[in-house]
Design a protein around this motif. Structure first.
Motif, PDB file in Angstrom:
ATOM      1  N   ARG A 243       0.838  -1.196   0.000  1.00 44.64           N
ATOM      2  CA  ARG A 243       0.000   0.000   0.000  1.00 44.64           C
ATOM      3  C   ARG A 243       0.875   1.250   0.000  1.00 44.64           C
ATOM      4  O   ARG A 243       2.100   1.166  -0.037  1.00 44.64           O
ATOM      5  N   SER A 245       2.649   4.428   1.640  1.00 46.23           N
ATOM      6  CA  SER A 245       3.093   4.847   2.966  1.00 46.23           C
ATOM      7  C   SER A 245       2.719   6.299   3.205  1.00 46.23           C
ATOM      8  O   SER A 245       2.461   6.717   4.326  1.00 46.23           O
ATOM      9  N   ARG A 288       3.400  -4.288   3.321  1.00 46.50           N
ATOM     10  CA  ARG A 288       4.494  -3.384   2.990  1.00 46.50           C
ATOM     11  C   ARG A 288       3.871  -2.081   2.508  1.00 46.50           C
ATOM     12  O   ARG A 288       2.739  -2.071   2.041  1.00 46.50           O
ATOM     13  N   ALA A 289       4.641  -1.012   2.598  1.00 49.43           N
ATOM     14  CA  ALA A 289       4.143   0.251   2.075  1.00 49.43           C
ATOM     15  C   ALA A 289       5.268   0.989   1.371  1.00 49.43           C
ATOM     16  O   ALA A 289       6.405   0.970   1.826  1.00 49.43           O
ATOM     17  N   GLY A 290       4.937   1.606   0.265  1.00 50.87           N
ATOM     18  CA  GLY A 290       5.930   2.355  -0.497  1.00 50.87           C
ATOM     19  C   GLY A 290       5.487   3.789  -0.681  1.00 50.87           C
ATOM     20  O   GLY A 290       4.298   4.097  -0.649  1.00 50.87           O
ATOM     21  N   ARG A 291       6.459   4.658  -0.872  1.00 48.20           N
ATOM     22  CA  ARG A 291       6.157   6.075  -1.020  1.00 48.20           C
ATOM     23  C   ARG A 291       5.751   6.367  -2.467  1.00 48.20           C
ATOM     24  O   ARG A 291       6.494   6.084  -3.389  1.00 48.20           O
ATOM     25  N   GLU A 298       7.321  -0.274  -7.381  1.00 51.75           N
ATOM     26  CA  GLU A 298       8.662  -0.841  -7.234  1.00 51.75           C
ATOM     27  C   GLU A 298       8.654  -2.040  -6.279  1.00 51.75           C
ATOM     28  O   GLU A 298       9.284  -3.060  -6.545  1.00 51.75           O
ATOM     29  N   ILE A 299       7.914  -1.927  -5.192  1.00 50.02           N
ATOM     30  CA  ILE A 299       7.862  -3.041  -4.236  1.00 50.02           C
ATOM     31  C   ILE A 299       7.131  -4.228  -4.864  1.00 50.02           C
ATOM     32  O   ILE A 299       7.572  -5.373  -4.742  1.00 50.02           O
ATOM     33  N   ASN A 302       9.425  -5.982  -7.179  1.00 41.51           N
ATOM     34  CA  ASN A 302      10.522  -6.709  -6.520  1.00 41.51           C
ATOM     35  C   ASN A 302      10.051  -7.832  -5.611  1.00 41.51           C
ATOM     36  O   ASN A 302      10.863  -8.567  -5.082  1.00 41.51           O
ATOM     37  N   THR A 303       8.746  -7.918  -5.353  1.00 42.48           N
ATOM     38  CA  THR A 303       8.266  -8.872  -4.370  1.00 42.48           C
ATOM     39  C   THR A 303       7.342  -9.885  -5.022  1.00 42.48           C
ATOM     40  O   THR A 303       6.241  -9.556  -5.454  1.00 42.48           O
TER      41      THR A 303
ATOM     42  N   LEU B 135      16.789  -0.810  -2.135  1.00 42.93           N
ATOM     43  CA  LEU B 135      15.484  -1.297  -2.578  1.00 42.93           C
ATOM     44  C   LEU B 135      15.622  -2.295  -3.719  1.00 42.93           C
ATOM     45  O   LEU B 135      14.996  -3.357  -3.700  1.00 42.93           O
ATOM     46  N   LEU B 165       9.167 -12.245   3.256  1.00 39.52           N
ATOM     47  CA  LEU B 165       8.308 -12.183   2.080  1.00 39.52           C
ATOM     48  C   LEU B 165       8.754 -11.123   1.098  1.00 39.52           C
ATOM     49  O   LEU B 165       8.404 -11.144  -0.065  1.00 39.52           O
ATOM     50  N   GLY B 249       9.862  -0.690   4.743  1.00 40.50           N
ATOM     51  CA  GLY B 249       8.553  -1.332   4.642  1.00 40.50           C
ATOM     52  C   GLY B 249       7.394  -0.443   5.044  1.00 40.50           C
ATOM     53  O   GLY B 249       6.289  -0.618   4.590  1.00 40.50           O
ATOM     54  N   ASN B 250       7.662   0.531   5.924  1.00 43.54           N
ATOM     55  CA  ASN B 250       6.675   1.544   6.303  1.00 43.54           C
ATOM     56  C   ASN B 250       5.365   0.973   6.816  1.00 43.54           C
ATOM     57  O   ASN B 250       4.282   1.419   6.432  1.00 43.54           O
ATOM     58  N   ILE B 251       5.448  -0.028   7.630  1.00 37.76           N
ATOM     59  CA  ILE B 251       4.236  -0.576   8.229  1.00 37.76           C
ATOM     60  C   ILE B 251       4.253  -0.223   9.706  1.00 37.76           C
ATOM     61  O   ILE B 251       5.271  -0.390  10.380  1.00 37.76           O
ATOM     62  N   PRO B 261       8.452  -5.698   8.393  1.00 36.54           N
ATOM     63  CA  PRO B 261       8.640  -4.260   8.125  1.00 36.54           C
ATOM     64  C   PRO B 261       8.341  -3.436   9.376  1.00 36.54           C
ATOM     65  O   PRO B 261       7.748  -3.937  10.320  1.00 36.54           O
ATOM     66  N   ALA B 271       6.422  10.147   5.702  1.00 35.07           N
ATOM     67  CA  ALA B 271       5.299   9.547   4.995  1.00 35.07           C
ATOM     68  C   ALA B 271       4.015  10.331   5.211  1.00 35.07           C
ATOM     69  O   ALA B 271       3.199  10.441   4.308  1.00 35.07           O
TER      70      ALA B 271
END
Lengths: 437, 313
Positions: A243, A245, A288-291, A298-299, A302-303, B135, B165, B249-251, B261, B271
């Motif tokens: 999601r 961030s 996970r969270a990306g900006r 990108e995540i 890569n995932t 990353l 994961l 990971g920003n969780i 994360p 964020a």
């Protein structure tokens, strides 16, 4: 140290190392100058000195028209009455002025949603090609900040993904300058995933996506996912829910979709630009969270076994697999410009009668809107205008509104979807609300 | 320098230095006061202790009168900051000592300058580049060659217990930060190592020590420098923002597992600040995070500087 070091050589070495660092510094400096020169040279062809051809269907003005021609100012789009059943005027037929604001330089400040930035940038450039003296500057500061700056009256145009919040709208309406909310582009959110073993398109519905983002559906081979995708080779692997961030209009649309389509699996209070996510408490390792949209893309890239949501534009750029999502009519729709425009057209009937009415319920209705061919996670981004502007600016703003709803709709930035015809007509009606003052 | 030796001319020079110094101090004070001033509303609403000890982040648009429990707890982000920078320092310390000794003792003299410049260059590299590297290169690499084997072989340990994961995790952020703080730690250790008087070194050699014993003796003389390098590295690692936000990971979750994360104090501020105006009091909560970070950083840095002063030969 094999040899003993005398004081003399000790200092000599110190000196040597400083010479080396000077060399490197010098080299870095030369490199910087070269890069700077390169950027400067590269920026020249696309810069303001040369004129790129106007891609608009009706090139009414020569871009290089000298500012001195004293053409009388014509009010754009006459003959439109502010009733919903107004007769449609074809965009090409409306007369357009060739010079705005008497050729004086006018700078329009716009600020807000990051999603609108590429489109506003494109429009600003094209508009400038048409009217050399008009500069539109857009700062990409986010929807919330866009609304705040608009209310503080430090910008001429605000931009926001969700419409003005009820509290902000009340403030704006109290102000003598008033407010016009105008949906100008369609924004759609796509569900992207990283499952190379699955052939064809994954089919998902709102309830399943909500349960994945709650952390309750743990693996891809869950029977609930398999039921929608008969025959697909779904792996026995945990799902990573990706999601945003940062706070974002994309998240707002996405969570609104979850709320409306998931039959109670997603609460109303978890709808927002930066909501609280239940998976954080249940299974943080699977989240996970990306900006930004780029970060999420990108995540996901890569995932392995991940799922994410990104703006349609970004999903295309990143070349990620996009899922088919079940719409309100029960059909699984691909995210395409056609299905998004269909959703937008279907949503038009929810629009309020006046541009300073509350758009929130309309905006909520747009997401997961009825319609056989509608892509369900579709929404609008809004520009915010005042009703009263200083003399020159009023003229420019009027023409800008006319232009973005006619010719401007054919100069979309890559990946952006123009609004359907009926919404353009709806928007054009508000030009006459704008006055000088 | 004693005042007796200051001439009247010198006095003017010295007094002219007072305003810039005061200016810097003033800026630092306003920095602190800004954080404090903007944090106070959230302390009023949900309490100072709750802000730092509650594991709950639930942004809400409802007014605080309707809050049943604290909405903005910073505990997981504080833990995340400490965990991530702890890993970074633990990894960076042996590497930095080795590198500093290698440059000083083993590297042929004509290459030392180059090597030092290379390390300096690393320190000056924009941090976001490390983030992108973390990353798209480090994360996938660690997942494939460390996290998965470690989870399979040593999964009974709490720190390896969760299934890896994704490349973005606490561990990835820690390793990336280790790489980023090495240049700073090397600089501190190397400077002190260089400053050991030659006479001491000559004495050590004349005792007939082996090279290993010699290095160990030298290192024992600069223990305060090593400790202060650790503290400076910790300060730097905990304040890094852009690169960490990319790989952590920003969780919002409190986890002891390295493959999970988390959010750090800096990443949660970065964020959330963009759309902070959508939620009342979130802004103040983020400032409270800043206040903690500033206080923490000041204490760590002050300890580092005090320790560094204690080296006297």
């Amino acid at each position: 140290m094999s040899k003993r070091e005398s004081k003399k050589t000790y200092f000599l070495r110190a000196k040597m190392s400083s010479i080396d660092s000077r060399l490197i510094l010098g080299g870095a400096l030369v490199l910087l100058v070269l890069i700077g020169a390169g950027i400067f040279l590269l920026s020249q062809p696309g810069g303001s000195t040369t004129t790129t051809p106007v891609r608009s269907p009706t090139p009414t003005a020569t871009p290089t028209a000298p500012a001195t021609t004293p053409t009388p100012i014509i009010t754009p789009t006459p003959g439109l009455t502010p009733t919903p059943t107004a007769a449609p005027t074809t965009p090409a037929a409306s007369p357009t002025p060739t010079v705005l604001a008497g050729g004086r330089e006018v700078k329009i400040l716009a600020a807000g949603a990051t999603f609108l930035f590429p489109q506003m940038d494109t429009w600003a450039k094209e508009f400038r090609n048409k009217y050399r003296n008009i500069i539109i500057e857009y700062s990409s500061i986010g929807s919330g900040a866009g609304q705040a700056r608009f209310l503080e009256k430090v910008v001429d145009i605000g931009a926001t993904d969700p419409p003005l919040t009820p509290a902000n709208l009340a403030r704006a309406k109290q102000d003598p300058r008033g407010v016009i909310q105008m949906p100008v582009v369609i924004g759609a959110v796509t569900i992207v995933y990283n499952l190379p073993m699955v052939e064809g398109k994954l089919k998902l519905d709102g309830r399943i996506i909500a349960l994945i983002y709650r952390g309750e559906i743990e693996k891809w081979n869950d029977p609930r996912i398999a039921a929608l995708n008969p025959g697909a080779k779904l792996p026995d692997a945990p799902i990573v829910a990706v999601r945003r961030s940062d706070a974002s209009g994309t998240t707002n649309i996405f969570t609104m979709f979850l709320f409306k389509s998931s039959e109670g699996a997603w609460e109303r209070e978890r709808v927002g630009v930066q909501p609280s996510w239940p998976i954080d408490q249940v299974a943080p390792a699977r989240a996970r969270a990306g900006r930004g949209n780029e970060g999420v893309a990108e995540i996901v890239r890569n995932t392995l076994y991940s799922i994410g949501y990104v703006e349609y534009t970004q999903a295309q750029v990143a070349r990620l697999a996009m899922a088919q999502v079940k719409n309100a009519a029960g059909r699984f729709m691909d995210p395409t410009p056609e299905t998004m425009m269909a959703a937008a057209a279907g949503a038009f009937r929810f629009f309020p009668a006046n541009p300073d009415d509350d758009f929130n319920s309309a905006w909520e209705s747009v997401v997961f809107a009825p319609g056989e061919n509608s892509y369900p996670i579709t929404s609008f981004s809004f520009l915010l205008f005042y009703k009263v502007y200083p003399k020159d600016k009023a003229e420019v703003i009027k023409e800008f509104i006319r232009w973005i709803n006619t010719e401007g709709q054919s100069v979309m930035a890559p990946g952006y979807i123009p609004i359907p015809e009926e919404i353009r007509r709806y928007n054009l009606r508000w030009i006459e609300l704008i006055r000088e003052g | 320098m004693s005042y007796a030796r200051v001439s009247s001319h010198d006095k003017i020079v010295f007094y002219s230095l007072v305003p810039p110094t005061l200016f810097v101090v003033l800026i630092l004070m306003t920095l602190f006061l800004t954080q404090l001033y903007h944090s106070i509303p959230i302390f009023d609403v949900q309490g100072l202790l709750n802000t730092y000890t509650v594991n709950r982040w639930y942004p809400t648009q409802s007014p605080p009168e309707l809050w049943k429990e604290p909405h903005y707890g910073l505990l997981p982000t504080i833990w995340g900051t400490i965990y991530v920078s702890g890993i970074a320092v633990l990894l960076a310390l042996p590497l930095s000592i080795s590198l500093a000794v290698f440059i000083e003792e083993l590297l042929p003299r004509r290459f030392r300058g180059y090597m030092s410049s290379l390390v300096d260059l690393m320190a000056g590299t924009p941090t976001i580049l490390f983030g992108l590297w973390g990353l798209s290169f480090l994360g996938p690499l660690l997942k494939e060659f460390f996290m998965e084997p470690a989870h399979e072989g040593l999964g009974f340990l709490p720190i390896f217990s969760c299934t890896p994961l994704s490349g973005t995790s606490i561990l990835t952020a820690g390793v990336m930060l280790a790489v980023m703080i090495i240049p700073f730690m090397v600089a501190v250790i190397q400077e002190s190592y260089k400053a050991i008087p030659v006479t001491y070194k000559e004495a050590a050699w004349s005792l007939g020590l082996t090279r290993f014993e010699y290095v160990r003796l030298n290192l024992s003389m600069i223990v305060p420098a090593i400790v202060s390098a650790v503290l400076l590295g910790l300060g730097r690692a905990s304040s890094e923002t852009a690169a960490v936000a990319l790989v952590v990971g920003n969780i919002y979750a409190l986890s002891f597992c390295m493959f999970s994360p988390t959010h750090t104090l800096t990443s949660i501020i970065a964020a959330n600040f963009g759309e902070v105006e959508m939620y009342p009091y979130m802004r103040n909560a983020l400032f409270a995070g800043g206040l903690f970070l500033l206080t923490f950083g000041m204490i760590i840095n002050a300890m580092g500087i005090v320790l560094l002063r204690r080296i006297r030969f």
